[in-house]
Motif scaffolding. Sequence first.
Motif, PDB file in Angstrom:
ATOM      1  N   ASP A  18      44.028  37.624  35.853  1.00 37.38           N
ATOM      2  CA  ASP A  18      44.200  38.614  36.924  1.00 37.38           C
ATOM      3  C   ASP A  18      44.116  40.033  36.399  1.00 37.38           C
ATOM      4  N   ALA A  19      44.219  40.202  35.086  1.00 39.22           N
ATOM      5  CA  ALA A  19      44.264  41.546  34.496  1.00 39.22           C
ATOM      6  C   ALA A  19      42.876  42.165  34.333  1.00 39.22           C
ATOM      7  N   ILE A  20      41.826  41.352  34.456  1.00 39.21           N
ATOM      8  CA  ILE A  20      40.489  41.880  34.192  1.00 39.21           C
ATOM      9  C   ILE A  20      39.486  41.181  35.103  1.00 39.21           C
ATOM     10  N   ARG A  21      38.550  41.938  35.648  1.00 38.50           N
ATOM     11  CA  ARG A  21      37.560  41.347  36.550  1.00 38.50           C
ATOM     12  C   ARG A  21      36.639  40.403  35.782  1.00 38.50           C
ATOM     13  N   ARG A  22      36.255  39.327  36.434  1.00 37.78           N
ATOM     14  CA  ARG A  22      35.383  38.379  35.763  1.00 37.78           C
ATOM     15  C   ARG A  22      33.963  38.928  35.699  1.00 37.78           C
ATOM     16  N   LYS A  23      33.194  38.423  34.740  1.00 40.71           N
ATOM     17  CA  LYS A  23      31.791  38.778  34.635  1.00 40.71           C
ATOM     18  C   LYS A  23      31.059  38.373  35.928  1.00 40.71           C
ATOM     19  N   PRO A  24      30.069  39.161  36.384  1.00 39.10           N
ATOM     20  CA  PRO A  24      29.315  40.182  35.660  1.00 39.10           C
ATOM     21  C   PRO A  24      29.920  41.584  35.602  1.00 39.10           C
ATOM     22  N   ALA A  25      31.148  41.774  36.072  1.00 45.29           N
ATOM     23  CA  ALA A  25      31.796  43.059  35.826  1.00 45.29           C
ATOM     24  C   ALA A  25      31.861  43.285  34.312  1.00 45.29           C
ATOM     25  N   PRO A  26      31.595  44.503  33.838  1.00 49.30           N
ATOM     26  CA  PRO A  26      31.537  44.760  32.397  1.00 49.30           C
ATOM     27  C   PRO A  26      32.883  45.007  31.744  1.00 49.30           C
ATOM     28  N   ASP A  27      33.983  44.808  32.486  1.00 46.85           N
ATOM     29  CA  ASP A  27      35.313  45.173  31.990  1.00 46.85           C
ATOM     30  C   ASP A  27      35.655  44.527  30.644  1.00 46.85           C
TER      31      ASP A  27
END
Length: 221
Positions: free
Chosen positions: A138-147
């Motif tokens: 939940d802390a980071i957007r899943r790919k393809p978001a570049p986070d």
Amino acid sequence: MIKACIFDLDGTLANTLDSMAYVANEILRDMGLKEQPTENFKYYSGEGADMLVRRCLRDAGDPGLTRFEECRELYRKKFDEDPLYKVVPYEGIMELLHALRAAGVKLAVCTNKPHIAAVKVIDKMFTGCFDLVIGQSDAIRRKPAPDGPLKAAAEFDALPEECMYIGDTKTDMETGTAAGMHTIGALWGFRDREELESSGAEIVAEKPEDLLKIYEELNHD
């Protein structure tokens, strides 16, 4: 100069096809739904466990996804318990990782596999090889978001253009491109050259040892 290499996990570092198919089909069988061919999981995977479950259920006889929550929870639970079942590293991967580490390159994993399962696989199968593991949470957007890749670059004090991002699917190519990194397609994984190149691969590697040559060429550009 290339300071870091950031890898996808499923279909790039390890062949998880039999593992995903075994777990999903066991659940489908218990639900009274149709088991799916192992080959199908090359296309079910790549966008996280939830999307895999949705695609699998539609083909298995639940087009309305009425049993999605039930199947999702069982799939995550089984993978958290034993994420290494039937998982094997691709031939040449261990030698590649050791060579990159010897060259002083920082190594990270960025995957849409749930974070707990990803950490277990890396700790057991690639002990001591990676400096950082970033799985789905939940802390980071899943790919393809570049986070994820950008977080890794920041932790390594590297600019995006000083990083190679390596993966085997359209999602990975879109991720690396969005992050502004050298985006390398892994042809030994789950998808073909056409998909990788049309989705933004700067270079396509046919086998893991090609990545060392690519690293050396990019380092001397």
